[in-house]
Design an enzyme around this catalytic site. Structure first.
Site, mmCIF file in Angstrom:
data_model
loop_
_atom_site.group_PDB
_atom_site.id
_atom_site.type_symbol
_atom_site.label_atom_id
_atom_site.label_comp_id
_atom_site.label_asym_id
_atom_site.label_seq_id
_atom_site.Cartn_x
_atom_site.Cartn_y
_atom_site.Cartn_z
ATOM 1 N N LEU A 109 -10.351 -33.149 50.028
ATOM 2 C CA LEU A 109 -11.590 -32.614 50.593
ATOM 3 C C LEU A 109 -12.818 -33.296 50.020
ATOM 4 C CD1 LEU A 109 -11.152 -28.763 50.914
ATOM 5 C CD2 LEU A 109 -11.020 -30.515 52.676
ATOM 6 N N TYR A 165 -11.684 -44.443 43.090
ATOM 7 C CA TYR A 165 -10.857 -43.270 42.761
ATOM 8 C C TYR A 165 -9.398 -43.539 43.137
ATOM 9 C CZ TYR A 165 -9.171 -38.423 42.752
ATOM 10 O OH TYR A 165 -8.457 -37.278 42.506
ATOM 11 N N LYS A 206 -10.127 -19.522 48.896
ATOM 12 C CA LYS A 206 -9.398 -18.830 49.966
ATOM 13 C C LYS A 206 -8.947 -17.416 49.629
ATOM 14 C CE LYS A 206 -6.679 -22.598 50.958
ATOM 15 N NZ LYS A 206 -5.913 -23.505 51.806
ATOM 16 N N HIS A 253 1.444 -18.912 48.492
ATOM 17 C CA HIS A 253 1.462 -17.786 49.440
ATOM 18 C C HIS A 253 2.856 -17.550 50.022
ATOM 19 C CE1 HIS A 253 -2.859 -16.903 49.908
ATOM 20 N NE2 HIS A 253 -3.057 -18.196 49.752
ATOM 21 N N GLY A 262 -10.568 -35.027 45.460
ATOM 22 C CA GLY A 262 -9.273 -35.212 46.121
ATOM 23 C C GLY A 262 -9.483 -35.304 47.626
ATOM 24 N N GLU A 287 -1.565 -24.500 46.677
ATOM 25 C CA GLU A 287 -2.087 -23.142 46.885
ATOM 26 C C GLU A 287 -1.418 -22.484 48.098
ATOM 27 O OE1 GLU A 287 -6.431 -22.807 46.480
ATOM 28 O OE2 GLU A 287 -6.343 -24.539 45.161
#
Ligand code: NAD
Length: 326
Positions: free
Chosen positions: A13, A54, A119, A193, A11, A189
């Protein structure tokens, strides 16, 4: 010697990591995998071809050297036996996913270096618990080696050296991306949080629900007191207790300009009794991708040096100096 490198997860990164490697002499990308497939070429994958395929077809499996499969990680490991190390650019959704990938490597019998940029404190704790198995398997695993945790945690470990006692480590990040779609796992993600959300809730959200939420915040995600592994990574090194470490930040999902300058501030008392603060600020022009992928490969190179000396097991970004990849 050129290290043969793999990237799992292609993806935001993963693609940035492939691009970054294409300009390096000391590392060569030979295998990459996404959810639907993988591609392997012992003579090297072309990053631009891989990214184009991709993006247009949805998987690396459509490349000439590719294979479409629902078990891409296991098949990539089994096919690419000559790989020195992998950067795990995978989503950690659910929060146990990366640990399950590490177990897959252990079970496969492959030996080498693994680097993650996970993380959450609880995710790095799962990796630390796997340390004896990783060591027995001949794997040198570098955990928490992105930007935060990663580059900024390492900066805190260096900054701590001026002090007799560390009172506070405050990490504040600013991330600007043009479109949340380019970094879907990162954004999910981060949503996990936000107050009122959990990892499972964020994972279950549809794209439309993510967009609707971002619509209510004008594309901004503001985070405070995050569960970030910088805390246990510094505690593990004896630098300070975990409750002295705080991480927060602002992510703008509609503008590549950073909403604030990413920085690490470490406050402590010197041996002479002076209280002071060291500040490490990242340049505003440096992207999240540059600050995650650069360190990840720096730690991969450092991990390889340990591996060659027969040092296996688990290390974090706070205890090892990253090497520089030419
Ligand atoms: P993304 O959503 O853009 O891409 C994820 C990739 O993983 C996709 O190619 C997908 O096909 C692949 N994938 C998903 N499940 C898979 C499976 N089971 N097998 C094989 N491939 C699979 O993700 P991203 O935004 O690039 O983020 C990757 C990770 O990096 C996230 O966990 C994020 O939290 C982390 N991250 C860390 C830092 C840091 O500073 N430490 C900063 C940013 C992001």
């Amino acid at each position: 010697m050129t290290l043969k490198v793999g990237i799992l997860g292609f993806g935001g990164l993963g693609q940035a990591a492939a691009k970054l490697l294409s300009a390096k002499q000391e590392m060569q990308l030979v295998v990459a995998a996404d959810k639907e497939g993988f591609a392997y070429d012992r003579n090297g994958l072309n990053a631009l071809d891989a990214i184009a395929t991709y993006q247009s077809k949805g998987s690396l499996g459509h490349l000439e050297t590719g294979h479409l499969t629902q078990d891409s990680i296991a098949e990539a490991i089994a096919t690419a036996k000559d790989v020195d190390g992998y950067f795990l650019a995978l989503p950690n959704l659910p929060n146990t996913f990366m640990a399950s990938v590490a177990k897959q490597f252990i079970a496969s019998g492959w030996k080498g270096v693994l680097v993650d940029a996970i993380k959450r404190t609880s995710a790095v704790e799962q990796m630390i618990a796997l340390a004896p198995e990783l060591e027995a398997a001949g794997i040198t695993y570098m955990s928490g080696c992105g930007a935060t945790p990663g580059l900024l945690t390492a900066a805190a470990a260096i900054a701590a050296q001026s002090f007799a006692e560390v009172h506070k480590v405050k990490i504040t990040f600013g991330v600007g991306i043009a479109n949340w779609n380019a970094y879907r796992a990162t954004i999910r993600e981060d949503i996990a949080h936000m107050s009122g959300y959990t990892v499972d809730m964020a994972m279950a959200m549809t794209d439309a629900e993510v967009e609707a939420l971002l619509e209510t915040t004008n594309g901004l995600i503001t985070l405070e007191n995050m569960e970030h592994a910088d805390d246990i990574m510094l505690e593990r090194m004896g630098i300070c207790d975990r409750d002295r470490v705080t991480v927060g930040g602002v992510v703008d999902t509609r503008n590549p300009k950073k909403p604030l300058s990413t920085n690490m501030q470490l406050t402590g008392r010197t041996f002479e009794g002076k209280i002071s603060t060291h500040i490490f600020t990242l340049g505003d022009e440096t992207s999240m991708a540059a600050n995650v992928c650069g360190p990840a490969f720096g730690y991969l190179k450092a991990g390889k040096q340990f591996h060659q000396r027969g040092i296996y097991g688990l290390m974090t970004a706070a205890e090892v100096m990253p090497a520089f990849v030419r």
